[in-house]
Write an enzyme that holds these catalytic residues in place. Structure first.
Site, PDB file in Angstrom:
ATOM      1  N   ASP A   1       0.860  -1.189   0.000  1.00 58.07           N
ATOM      2  CA  ASP A   1       0.000   0.000   0.000  1.00 58.07           C
ATOM      3  C   ASP A   1       0.893   1.235   0.000  1.00 58.07           C
ATOM      4  O   ASP A   1       2.042   1.186   0.447  1.00 58.07           O
ATOM      5  CB  ASP A   1      -0.913   0.028   1.232  1.00 58.07           C
ATOM      6  CG  ASP A   1      -2.204   0.813   0.981  1.00 58.07           C
ATOM      7  OD1 ASP A   1      -3.280   0.202   0.856  1.00 58.07           O
ATOM      8  OD2 ASP A   1      -2.119   2.062   0.890  1.00 58.07           O
TER       9      ASP A   1
ATOM     10  N   TYR B   1     -12.256   7.116 -14.170  1.00 59.87           N
ATOM     11  CA  TYR B   1     -12.450   5.846 -13.448  1.00 59.87           C
ATOM     12  C   TYR B   1     -13.071   4.808 -14.380  1.00 59.87           C
ATOM     13  O   TYR B   1     -12.628   3.661 -14.446  1.00 59.87           O
ATOM     14  CB  TYR B   1     -13.344   6.094 -12.226  1.00 59.87           C
ATOM     15  CG  TYR B   1     -13.458   4.911 -11.287  1.00 59.87           C
ATOM     16  CD1 TYR B   1     -12.542   4.726 -10.252  1.00 59.87           C
ATOM     17  CD2 TYR B   1     -14.484   3.974 -11.427  1.00 59.87           C
ATOM     18  CE1 TYR B   1     -12.654   3.640  -9.381  1.00 59.87           C
ATOM     19  CE2 TYR B   1     -14.595   2.892 -10.575  1.00 59.87           C
ATOM     20  CZ  TYR B   1     -13.686   2.734  -9.547  1.00 59.87           C
ATOM     21  OH  TYR B   1     -13.790   1.651  -8.692  1.00 59.87           O
TER      22      TYR B   1
ATOM     23  N   LYS C   1     -11.259   1.359 -15.615  1.00 63.54           N
ATOM     24  CA  LYS C   1     -11.798   0.038 -15.263  1.00 63.54           C
ATOM     25  C   LYS C   1     -12.171  -0.763 -16.520  1.00 63.54           C
ATOM     26  O   LYS C   1     -12.015  -1.980 -16.544  1.00 63.54           O
ATOM     27  CB  LYS C   1     -13.002   0.184 -14.320  1.00 63.54           C
ATOM     28  CG  LYS C   1     -12.633   0.746 -12.942  1.00 63.54           C
ATOM     29  CD  LYS C   1     -11.637  -0.131 -12.188  1.00 63.54           C
ATOM     30  CE  LYS C   1     -11.378   0.364 -10.775  1.00 63.54           C
ATOM     31  NZ  LYS C   1     -10.377  -0.436 -10.046  1.00 63.54           N
TER      32      LYS C   1
ATOM     33  N   ILE D   1     -19.306  -0.576  -2.861  1.00 63.97           N
ATOM     34  CA  ILE D   1     -18.965  -1.307  -1.640  1.00 63.97           C
ATOM     35  C   ILE D   1     -18.653  -0.305  -0.533  1.00 63.97           C
ATOM     36  O   ILE D   1     -17.980   0.713  -0.787  1.00 63.97           O
ATOM     37  CB  ILE D   1     -17.717  -2.201  -1.884  1.00 63.97           C
ATOM     38  CG1 ILE D   1     -17.890  -3.091  -3.140  1.00 63.97           C
ATOM     39  CG2 ILE D   1     -17.385  -3.041  -0.649  1.00 63.97           C
ATOM     40  CD1 ILE D   1     -18.981  -4.121  -3.073  1.00 63.97           C
TER      41      ILE D   1
HETATM   42  P1  NAP Z   1      -9.935   2.023  -0.235  1.00 66.31           P
HETATM   43  O1  NAP Z   1     -10.652   1.557   0.967  1.00 66.31           O
HETATM   44  O2  NAP Z   1      -9.682   3.467  -0.452  1.00 66.31           O
HETATM   45  O3  NAP Z   1      -8.553   1.193  -0.305  1.00 66.31           O
HETATM   46  C1  NAP Z   1      -7.631   1.400  -1.334  1.00 66.31           C
HETATM   47  C2  NAP Z   1      -6.236   1.383  -0.764  1.00 66.31           C
HETATM   48  O4  NAP Z   1      -5.320   1.608  -1.860  1.00 66.31           O
HETATM   49  C3  NAP Z   1      -6.004   2.499   0.253  1.00 66.31           C
HETATM   50  O5  NAP Z   1      -5.236   2.027   1.347  1.00 66.31           O
HETATM   51  C4  NAP Z   1      -5.218   3.522  -0.570  1.00 66.31           C
HETATM   52  O6  NAP Z   1      -4.374   4.344   0.217  1.00 66.31           O
HETATM   53  C5  NAP Z   1      -4.411   2.612  -1.449  1.00 66.31           C
HETATM   54  N1  NAP Z   1      -3.825   3.317  -2.577  1.00 66.31           N
HETATM   55  C6  NAP Z   1      -4.263   4.461  -3.182  1.00 66.31           C
HETATM   56  N2  NAP Z   1      -3.415   4.823  -4.141  1.00 66.31           N
HETATM   57  C7  NAP Z   1      -2.432   3.892  -4.159  1.00 66.31           C
HETATM   58  C8  NAP Z   1      -1.268   3.727  -4.919  1.00 66.31           C
HETATM   59  N3  NAP Z   1      -0.907   4.609  -5.875  1.00 66.31           N
HETATM   60  N4  NAP Z   1      -0.473   2.668  -4.676  1.00 66.31           N
HETATM   61  C9  NAP Z   1      -0.773   1.791  -3.685  1.00 66.31           C
HETATM   62  N5  NAP Z   1      -1.865   1.901  -2.924  1.00 66.31           N
HETATM   63  C10 NAP Z   1      -2.683   2.944  -3.153  1.00 66.31           C
HETATM   64  O7  NAP Z   1     -10.691   1.529  -1.566  1.00 66.31           O
HETATM   65  P2  NAP Z   1     -11.541   0.220  -1.889  1.00 66.31           P
HETATM   66  O8  NAP Z   1     -12.950   0.624  -1.985  1.00 66.31           O
HETATM   67  O9  NAP Z   1     -11.153  -0.896  -0.995  1.00 66.31           O
HETATM   68  O10 NAP Z   1     -11.054  -0.050  -3.383  1.00 66.31           O
HETATM   69  C11 NAP Z   1     -10.166  -1.115  -3.725  1.00 66.31           C
HETATM   70  C12 NAP Z   1     -10.337  -1.406  -5.195  1.00 66.31           C
HETATM   71  O11 NAP Z   1     -11.678  -1.802  -5.455  1.00 66.31           O
HETATM   72  C13 NAP Z   1     -10.063  -0.213  -6.112  1.00 66.31           C
HETATM   73  O12 NAP Z   1      -9.408  -0.653  -7.284  1.00 66.31           O
HETATM   74  C14 NAP Z   1     -11.449   0.287  -6.441  1.00 66.31           C
HETATM   75  O13 NAP Z   1     -11.493   0.974  -7.666  1.00 66.31           O
HETATM   76  C15 NAP Z   1     -12.196  -1.034  -6.519  1.00 66.31           C
HETATM   77  N6  NAP Z   1     -13.641  -0.887  -6.360  1.00 66.31           N
HETATM   78  C16 NAP Z   1     -14.176  -0.279  -5.278  1.00 66.31           C
HETATM   79  C17 NAP Z   1     -15.547  -0.125  -5.187  1.00 66.31           C
HETATM   80  C18 NAP Z   1     -16.208   0.551  -4.017  1.00 66.31           C
HETATM   81  O14 NAP Z   1     -17.387   0.900  -4.148  1.00 66.31           O
HETATM   82  N7  NAP Z   1     -15.541   0.745  -2.879  1.00 66.31           N
HETATM   83  C19 NAP Z   1     -16.367  -0.611  -6.220  1.00 66.31           C
HETATM   84  C20 NAP Z   1     -15.791  -1.243  -7.305  1.00 66.31           C
HETATM   85  C21 NAP Z   1     -14.418  -1.378  -7.376  1.00 66.31           C
HETATM   86  P3  NAP Z   1      -4.925   5.825   0.620  1.00 66.31           P
HETATM   87  O15 NAP Z   1      -6.060   5.572   1.568  1.00 66.31           O
HETATM   88  O16 NAP Z   1      -3.729   6.466   1.251  1.00 66.31           O
HETATM   89  O17 NAP Z   1      -5.370   6.477  -0.659  1.00 66.31           O
END
Ligand code: NAP
Length: 250
Positions: free
Chosen positions: A37, A156, A160, A189
């Site tokens: 991360d 985004y 994707k 999510i």
């Molecule tokens: P999250 O809770 O924000 O977790 C993402 C993690 O990735 C955070 O710890 C973030 O750190 C870290 N990160 C950000 N930029 C980064 C980089 N350049 N290199 C390494 N780590 C980095 O998000 P999440 O909802 O779990 O999302 C995870 C994945 O699922 C993403 O690809 C997202 O697009 C996908 N997704 C999410 C949803 C949703 O609704 N949540 C839906 C569909 C797909 P910081 O907190 O410091 O930024």
């Protein structure tokens, strides 16, 4: 003994949300997990939770948008645990909300760098390591927005959709060499990616877009990812797998 016993797995962006749930479930199923991360505190907290539950994990601070960091992750994974069997390229950001005709160029570049180039850079170094190991599994985190558009999120959505195309291509290239490559498409999510940024009423409005009537939980995405990462999914490669409460069904 679990579904992933004796496996080594990389999970990017595992310091929060979906990535943390995946890392914890992988470890609970016997994998040694490389947690990466950009957020050191979050990543270390994931590792601490895994170690506390008697699992195996190691943190590497890495920025997924940098090719060199992705190379370093694979090198350190091999040095620490001997091989790479599984990689979940999960790190991603939501990015700014603005229509395409007004989208700031630097915001576009940032989303594409992390959400699309980051997945390519990951695979670029994971695949050679997996070939040396005679196989592996790559799970790329796409989204429902890898299948349909969404007003205000051009970068985004483009990233994707790109992840889905990249996944198909790598699967065509490497499935016969023992590497399965799949994309996972969560609906909205409940993670900090949403909860830190959106007011309660916006979250409620998003929930109504899912026929199941609610938002998803990170653990529900992790369960699909675990199955796809395991031998149980041995004929599953090249596809996009939704975990979306029927968002895409209508
Ligand atoms: P999250 O809770 O924000 O977790 C993402 C993690 O990735 C955070 O710890 C973030 O750190 C870290 N990160 C950000 N930029 C980064 C980089 N350049 N290199 C390494 N780590 C980095 O998000 P999440 O909802 O779990 O999302 C995870 C994945 O699922 C993403 O690809 C997202 O697009 C996908 N997704 C999410 C949803 C949703 O609704 N949540 C839906 C569909 C797909 P910081 O907190 O410091 O930024």
């Amino acid at each position: 003994m679990g579904l992933l016993s004796k496996k080594t797995a990389i999970v990017t962006g595992a310091g929060s949300g979906i990535g943390r749930s995946i890392a914890e479930l992988y470890a609970a199923n016997g994998a040694s997990v490389i947690v990466t991360d950009i957020d050191e505190k979050g990543g270390q907290a994931t590792v601490d939770a895994i170690l506390k539950a008697n699992g195996q994990a190691h943190f590497i601070k890495a920025d997924s948008s940098k090719a060199g960091d992705n190379e370093k992750i694979v090198q350190e994974a091999v040095a620490k645990f001997g091989k790479v069997d599984i990689a979940c390229n999960n790190a991603g950001i939501g990015g700014l909300a603005a229509p395409t005709g007004e989208y700031p160029i630097d915001a576009w570049d940032k989303v594409i760098a992390i959400n699309l180039s980051g997945v390519f850079y990951g695979m670029r170094y994971q695949i050679p390591a997996m070939l040396l190991n005679k196989g592996g599994v790559i799970i790329n985190m796409a989204s429902i927005l890898g299948q349909v558009g969404f007003a205000g999120s051009p970068a985004y959505v483009a990233a994707k959709h790109g992840v889905v195309g990249l996944t198909k291509t790598a699967a065509i290239e490497y499935s016969s060499k023992g590497i399965r490559v799949v994309a996972v498409g969560p609906g909205f999510i409940e993670t900090p990616l949403l909860t830190d940024k959106l007011p309660e009423e916006k979250m409620k409005a998003l929930a109504t877009l899912h026929p199941i009537g609610r938002l998803g939980k990170p653990e529900e995405v992790a369960e699909l990812v675990l199955w796809l990462s395991s031998e149980k999914a041995s004929f599953v490669t090249g596809g996009y797998y939704a975990v979306d409460g029927a968002y895409l069904a209508p």
